[in-house]
Design a protein around this motif. Structure first.
Motif, PDB file in Angstrom:
ATOM      1  N   LEU A  47       5.669 -47.306   7.782  1.00  0.00           N
ATOM      2  CA  LEU A  47       5.851 -48.537   8.465  1.00  0.00           C
ATOM      3  C   LEU A  47       4.973 -49.123   9.272  1.00  0.00           C
ATOM      4  CD1 LEU A  47       7.340 -50.308  11.302  1.00  0.00           C
ATOM      5  CD2 LEU A  47       6.380 -47.921  12.533  1.00  0.00           C
ATOM      6  N   ALA A  67       9.430 -52.151   7.427  1.00  0.00           N
ATOM      7  CA  ALA A  67       9.254 -51.017   7.810  1.00  0.00           C
ATOM      8  C   ALA A  67      10.717 -51.162   6.474  1.00  0.00           C
ATOM      9  CB  ALA A  67       9.469 -50.099   8.454  1.00  0.00           C
ATOM     10  N   ILE A  73      13.591 -50.521  14.686  1.00  0.00           N
ATOM     11  CA  ILE A  73      11.721 -50.940  14.830  1.00  0.00           C
ATOM     12  C   ILE A  73      11.520 -51.274  15.912  1.00  0.00           C
ATOM     13  CG2 ILE A  73      10.127 -51.058  14.259  1.00  0.00           C
ATOM     14  CD1 ILE A  73      10.345 -52.260  11.848  1.00  0.00           C
TER      15      ILE A  73
END
Length: 138
Positions: A47, A67, A73
């Protein structure tokens, strides 16, 4: 300078509270992460979190997260009165799993991002942002 017994107890209670508050703030962030991950292990890496090292104004701090293969996220500001900043969800037809926005930071603090990947695993990234002019709360 003389203190009464009542003033001494009040000062002691205030000092004890000030030492416990930062731990509770981190506990709130940890609780939010556990809720998002369902208690699963979170690995570092996978990430990317982009944020400035120094923000001249805490009212508008630009951040970006990405990511590859992420389905969601979550972004948290650990030092804010309410740590959750945003949760970005990506569908199967999303061209890229990345998002950018501007957030408000109460002061110098860590910004944390947790990504849920398509295979069910979780990735984490964090960055400390130094704020020179106050955002939320002054």
């Amino acid at each position: 300078m003389e203190f009464t017994r009542r003033e001494t107890l009040a000062l002691g209670a205030g000092a004890a509270l000030m030492t416990v508050l930062p731990f509770r703030a981190n506990a709130a962030v940890d609780d939010l992460i556990n809720e998002f991950t369902g208690g699963a292990a979170v690995a570092d890496g996978g990430l990317e979190l982009t944020a400035p090292e120094i923000a001249e104004n805490g009212n508008t701090v630009p951040i970006a997260v990405s990511a590859e293969g992420a389905t969601a996220i979550m972004v948290l500001a650990a030092g804010n009165p309410t740590p959750p900043v945003a949760t970005f969800k990506f569908g199967k037809l999303a061209a890229a799993q990345e998002a950018s926005t501007r957030i408000r930071l109460a002061g110098t603090q860590d910004v944390v991002a947790i990504a849920q990947l398509a295979d069910g695993s979780f990735a984490r990234a964090s960055k400390t942002v130094k704020v020179t002019i106050g955002g939320c709360g002054g």
